[in-house]
Write an enzyme that holds these catalytic residues in place. Structure first.
Site, PDB file in Angstrom:
ATOM      1  N   ARG A  92       0.699  -1.300   0.161  1.00 31.87           N
ATOM      2  CA  ARG A  92      -0.170   0.384  -0.075  1.00 31.87           C
ATOM      3  C   ARG A  92       0.800   1.614  -0.326  1.00 31.87           C
ATOM      4  NH1 ARG A  92      -2.548  -4.069   2.582  1.00 31.87           N
ATOM      5  NH2 ARG A  92      -4.813  -4.564   1.729  1.00 31.87           N
ATOM      6  N   HIS A 179      -2.017  -1.714   8.322  1.00 30.91           N
ATOM      7  CA  HIS A 179      -3.131  -1.995   7.828  1.00 30.91           C
ATOM      8  C   HIS A 179      -2.018  -2.108   6.280  1.00 30.91           C
ATOM      9  CE1 HIS A 179      -6.087  -2.339   4.651  1.00 30.91           C
ATOM     10  NE2 HIS A 179      -6.215  -0.954   4.655  1.00 30.91           N
TER      11      HIS A 179
END
Length: 309
Positions: A92, A179
């Protein structure tokens, strides 16, 4: 009093959040903000066209930063997920090359608007970006929250539920940390049918990896993610609007690490309203610290880079 939510970034995710909350009657007024004037105007018109067939009335305002002054929640869904297609490794942090340049300007406009509500951050890499938002806005850490591993935890519940043939809501426990690739399933917290996950003969390492890579699996098929993260963001937003004091694994500021990391906290109208203390194993505590260090190092690097520009 009208429940008012701002959404900054009306891409796939921002629009899905707006639809979810509108259909549930959870919000009375939205403020849509996007640099693509044609896109955000079209989204608002599309929602206006839905009014006659929806159960709840919702009003929509477009690209008016001043209208955020009395918003209860502002959601940052700024992003450029197409960048995932430019690299072979799944990470990410690839979006940081775009999002890092957006946050300071958005923060300045948000502060100038007089916004005093809770900022919910989806923008990836979410833990670093949430830390950046708090840095640039100066808002109390309790009023800046990232969706963090709320989605990853839902993926955990889905994966375990499918194997044991129970509904995801029958699975309890958390994914914590970043995350991103350094997140992990805290198996010590996971129970199904009131039994610890260790009572079942499951391939835990395989499940852990399936959860970690779940977002990329969705991306590979449709080239973006939307419904899972929109549902997570909607749940977090409703917890704030309704002052539910719900326990949610969100990205929150951890004093011991000096950065935002996902870990269960109690969420209400004021944002983070209370702590949760998990009884993690020594191995899990080590993994959490390592994940936090990764986030901290990336945050420090990007702030230094921006300061030198």
């Amino acid at each position: 009093m009208a429940r008012k939510v701002g959404i900054i970034g009306l891409g796939h995710v921002g629009a899905a959040i707006a639809h979810s909350l509108s259909a549930q009657g959870a919000v009375d007024e939205f403020v849509f903000i996007d640099i693509n004037e044609a896109k955000v105007t079209a989204e608002a018109l599309d929602f206006e066209d839905a009014k006659a067939n929806l159960e709840y009335n919702v009003n929509y305002v477009v690209n008016d930063w001043d209208a955020l002054a009395d918003a209860d929640v502002v959601i940052s869904s700024v992003g450029k997920i197409s960048l995932q297609g430019t690299v072979t490794n799944k990470d990410r942090f690839v979006e940081l090359q775009y999002t890092k340049h957006q946050i300071k300007g958005v923060s300045e406009k948000l502060v100038a608007s007089g916004f005093k509500g809770v900022l919910v951050v989806i923008t990836n890499p979410v833990d670093v970006i949430t830390t950046m938002y708090q840095h640039f806005t100066g808002f109390p850490t309790t009023r800046v929250i990232g969706t963090g591993t709320l989605l990853d935890t839902a993926r955990l519940h889905r994966a375990v539920g499918q194997v044991l043939q129970v509904h995801p809501k029958s699975v309890h426990g958390y994914n914590v940390g970043e995350h991103g690739n350094s997140q992990f399933t805290a198996w010590s917290t996971v129970t199904v049918k009131e039994q610890p996950i260790t009572a079942y003969n499951l391939p835990l390492s395989e499940l852990d990896e399936a959860v970690r890579s779940g977002g990329f699996t969705v991306y590979d098929g449709k080239k973006f993610t939307s419904y899972g993260i929109a549902s997570a963001a909607s749940r977090l937003t409703k917890a704030i609007l309704t002052d539910s004091h719900e326990e949610l694994p969100v990205s929150n500021y951890r004093v011991e690490y000096g950065v935002y990391v996902s870990y269960p906290m109690i969420v209400g109208r004021a944002g983070i309203v209370d702590e949760v203390k998990l009884s993690l194993s020594d191995e899990e505590q080590t993994k959490l610290a390592a994940s936090a260090k990764l986030i901290h190092d990336r945050y420090e690097a990007v702030i230094a880079e921006l300061d030198n520009e």
